[in-house]
Motif scaffolding. Structure first.
Motif, PDB file in Angstrom:
ATOM      1  N   LEU A 130      46.076  45.168  31.098  1.00 20.58           N
ATOM      2  CA  LEU A 130      46.478  46.062  32.188  1.00 20.58           C
ATOM      3  C   LEU A 130      47.998  46.070  32.361  1.00 20.58           C
ATOM      4  N   SER A 151      43.635  43.993  41.752  1.00 14.70           N
ATOM      5  CA  SER A 151      42.381  44.476  42.350  1.00 14.70           C
ATOM      6  C   SER A 151      41.373  44.936  41.308  1.00 14.70           C
ATOM      7  N   LYS A 152      41.819  45.163  40.066  1.00 12.23           N
ATOM      8  CA  LYS A 152      40.919  45.585  38.987  1.00 12.23           C
ATOM      9  C   LYS A 152      40.264  44.403  38.283  1.00 12.23           C
ATOM     10  N   GLY A 157      38.759  41.608  43.543  1.00 14.50           N
ATOM     11  CA  GLY A 157      38.516  42.914  44.131  1.00 14.50           C
ATOM     12  C   GLY A 157      38.886  42.989  45.603  1.00 14.50           C
TER      13      GLY A 157
END
Length: 208
Positions: A130, A151-152, A157
């Motif tokens: 990411l 958050s991914k 989360g």
């Protein structure tokens, strides 16, 4: 602290999230010759640079330690001739360069907060992918891009997406249970609660 770790042409400036790097996107490369793999367990370390006077957050970054160790330094301004930058990923963060990155940000005006959590190899690799895929981040979006990346990830989360470094630091602590450790150079903080005789702050001070 003597700034010898990154001496000899080190170039590093604390400019918060104001400086905008070249806005280019590149896929995650294969392990490069200048990559560094840390011997410890896979981990994520949230970095928050905060003002000594006001406590206001000036910058957010993320140290990712997996198959390689990098710093996702969104909209950051740290440069060194021996550190390759892929988008906003600083590649090859050996212990010497980690100490140098920390030392270049901790100064009489700001301190360097870290929160480290051990993760699975799979989560560390996802974070690396990411970070590389994000490319260059626009100015003032350091906390927004870092909170979006976190958050991914599985187990993260609950991280709230935010524009503000302090809010991300608080959200990270709520989700992981890890409180910040503060590192100071050229500054002697008064621990929170000292007036009551209670030291609620974990502080690391530079020597030499």
């Amino acid at each position: 602290m003597k700034r010898l770790i990154l001496a000899l042409a080190a170039i590093g400036v604390l400019a918060g999230c104001a400086a905008k790097n070249a806005d280019y996107d590149q896929p995650a490369p294969e392990m490069a010759e200048d990559s560094y793999r840390h011997p410890g367990p896979p981990s994520l370390t949230l970095i928050t640079i905060r003002s000594n006077d006001t406590g206001k957050g000036a910058h957010t970054a993320l140290l990712i330690s997996g198959s390689e160790r990098v710093i996702f330094d969104p909209a950051g301004s740290f440069h060194h001739p021996q550190i390759r930058r892929e988008g906003d990923v600083l590649v090859g963060i050996s212990p010497a360069f980690w100490e140098g990155y920390r030392s270049m940000h901790a100064r009489d005006t700001h301190h360097f907060d870290t929160q480290t959590v051990t993760v699975s190899p799979e989560v560390a690799e996802q974070a690396l992918r990411l970070a590389y895929a994000r490319g260059g981040v626009a100015g003032a979006q350091c906390a927004l891009s870092t909170s979006g990346l976190l958050s991914k990830l599985p187990g993260f989360g609950g991280i709230r997406q935010t524009w503000w470094p302090n809010q991300l630091q608080e959200s990270f602590e709520q989700v992981t249970g890890v409180a910040p450790t503060s590192y100071y150079e050229d500054y002697s903080p008064v621990p929170e609660g000292a007036i009551l005789g209670i030291d609620r702050t974990t502080v690391a001070r530079a020597e030499g």
